[in-house]
Design an enzyme around this catalytic site. Structure first.
Site, mmCIF file in Angstrom:
data_model
loop_
_atom_site.group_PDB
_atom_site.id
_atom_site.type_symbol
_atom_site.label_atom_id
_atom_site.label_comp_id
_atom_site.label_asym_id
_atom_site.label_seq_id
_atom_site.Cartn_x
_atom_site.Cartn_y
_atom_site.Cartn_z
ATOM 1 N N GLU A 244 0.856 -1.193 0.000
ATOM 2 C CA GLU A 244 0.000 0.000 0.000
ATOM 3 C C GLU A 244 0.893 1.245 0.000
ATOM 4 O O GLU A 244 2.032 1.185 0.489
ATOM 5 C CB GLU A 244 -0.819 0.051 1.293
ATOM 6 C CG GLU A 244 -1.721 -1.131 1.532
ATOM 7 C CD GLU A 244 -3.022 -1.029 0.769
ATOM 8 O OE1 GLU A 244 -3.377 0.084 0.331
ATOM 9 O OE2 GLU A 244 -3.671 -2.074 0.601
ATOM 10 N N LYS B 279 -4.595 -10.924 12.144
ATOM 11 C CA LYS B 279 -4.976 -12.274 11.691
ATOM 12 C C LYS B 279 -4.808 -13.289 12.833
ATOM 13 O O LYS B 279 -5.627 -14.199 12.993
ATOM 14 C CB LYS B 279 -4.153 -12.672 10.465
ATOM 15 C CG LYS B 279 -4.576 -11.868 9.226
ATOM 16 C CD LYS B 279 -3.586 -11.973 8.083
ATOM 17 C CE LYS B 279 -4.048 -11.138 6.909
ATOM 18 N NZ LYS B 279 -2.984 -10.908 5.904
#
Ligand SMILES: NC(=O)c1ccc[n+]([C@@H]2O[C@H](COP(=O)([O-])OP(=O)(O)OC[C@H]3O[C@@H](n4cnc5c(N)ncnc54)[C@H](OP(=O)(O)O)[C@@H]3O)[C@@H](O)[C@H]2O)c1
Length: 351
Positions: free
Chosen positions: A212, A227
């Protein structure tokens, strides 16, 4: 006869539009192989919504790909957002692919609360609300007799929570290790293989659209930590939050560190670890030198992988999966299929 599944799609960015395209592409196959007639009946962004009127989903996709702004399309109502669309558009499942802030989980938290509260199944690719409020959201899903699925938020195309529920059912999972972030694995691989400095490898990843423009969540280890939290809470009902995870990213990894690891027959990876002990779950993320014969030590580029240690099934690794938005979209579709063709991987609505 195929069962009709009406989908309200929240988010029409990279993952949302890939999901819409996939449903269009796979409609006949879903009917034939899964007995599901999956129809998108609404699409919402933060500023506008399509409510099944005017152009078809295929037509919308074509025009948006051609450069027309979503809110400028015929049949698209301006001033709508995800929440308003959930309240107004009748659907069997809400599929969410919106960007949300880690600090408060919004707007995802509102979407999940409203959708589950209204008795809609949910499949989401968005981690932010789940990381902070999973226990409450799961309780809400159960109260309302619906599924809350988030395989797409937990390493997307790589099956993690789905694999644990379905394929490790009946075994006790004792430890989980994962290379769960494709961007950091790409950067470390380029540093090791091409001798690039960290900043050069990061710049290359950004040029290729792998990292990103603001890579801090990935390179800082926070994406991996999120996660881990989702996996621990799903697998063990652990009640973990981000504050319980020790997190170290890869920004301080240098070429000499990688060279040292290589000389020792190892590869440096950003590894997320969960271990169940008598005091609860220990969770950490950090650069780790893995032996090359370790199944996660061999992962190259933006590949991801996860290893489970169990009491009865032994050690099992799953690796691979497409890292692009299409992979995340396919994971959302997998969750939608499982919601309506389960209950092979409980706990379902009744807990
Ligand atoms: N990209 C990947 O490969 C990937 C993989 C796994 C998971 N994810 C997760 O999936 C989610 C979406 O990622 P993306 O890459 O598709 O992001 P994106 O391209 O930035 O698209 C985000 C979408 O969310 C919409 N949105 C924002 N606020 C909303 C609201 N209140 N109501 C309805 N829609 C709203 C945006 O609408 P506007 O355009 O109007 O702002 C936009 O359409 C993120 O949470 C991401 O972490 C992404």
């Amino acid at each position: 006869m195929a069962r009709t599944v009406r989908v309200l799609l929240l988010g029409f960015g990279r993952v949302g539009s890939a999901f819409a395209a996939l449903v269009e592409e796979r409609r006949a196959d879903l009917r034939l192989r899964q007995g599901l007639d999956v129809r998108i009946v609404g699409i919402a962004t933060s500023r506008a919504a399509w409510r099944g009127e005017g152009p078809s989903v295929g037509g919308l996709l074509e025009q948006v790909r051609g450069g027309v702004a979503f809110e400028a399309l015929p049949g698209v109502a301006c001033g709508w957002d995800g929440r308003r669309s959930i309240e107004a558009i009748d659907a069997d499942v809400v599929v969410e692919a919106v960007a949300a802030g880690l600090a408060d989980g919004e707007p995802s938290l509102t979407h999940l609360r409203v959708a589950l509260g209204q008795g809609r199944h949910v499949a989401t690719a968005t981690k932010a609300a789940l990381v902070r409020h999973y226990a409450a959201l799961r309780a809400l899903a159960r109260q309302n007799g619906v599924h809350l699925r988030f395989g797409a938020a937990t390493a997307a195309a790589l099956p993690t929570v789905d694999f644990a529920r379905a394929c490790l059912a009946g075994a006790t999972i004792e430890r989980i290790e994962g290379v769960l972030n494709g961007t950091t694995n790409f950067i470390l691989t380029r540093m090791a293989r091409a001798g690039l400095a960290y900043a050069e490898a990061l710049a290359e990843a950004q040029r290729l659209g792998i990292a990103e423009p603001d890579p801090s969540l990935d390179v800082g280890g926070w994406d991996t930590a999120c996660k881990l939290v989702l996996m621990a809470n799903d697998v063990w009902d652990a009640g973990l939050t981000l504050d319980d995870v020790e997190v170290e990213g890869i920004a301080a990894v240098s070429s000499p560190d990688l060279a040292d690891a290589a000389r020792a027959g190892r590869a440096l990876k950003l590894v997320g670890r969960l271990e169940r002990g008598s005091d609860g779950i220990a969770a950490s993320v950090g650069p780790t030198a893995l032996a090359l014969d370790h199944p996660l030590g061999r992962l190259e580029g933006s590949e991801k992988g996860v290893t489970f240690w169990t009491d009865t099934l032994g050690q099992i690794t799953v690796s691979g999966g497409q890292s692009a938005p299409r992979g995340a979209a396919a994971a959302l579709l997998r969750d939608v299929v499982h919601i309506f063709t389960g209950p092979w991987d409980g706990p379902g609505p009744e807990g």
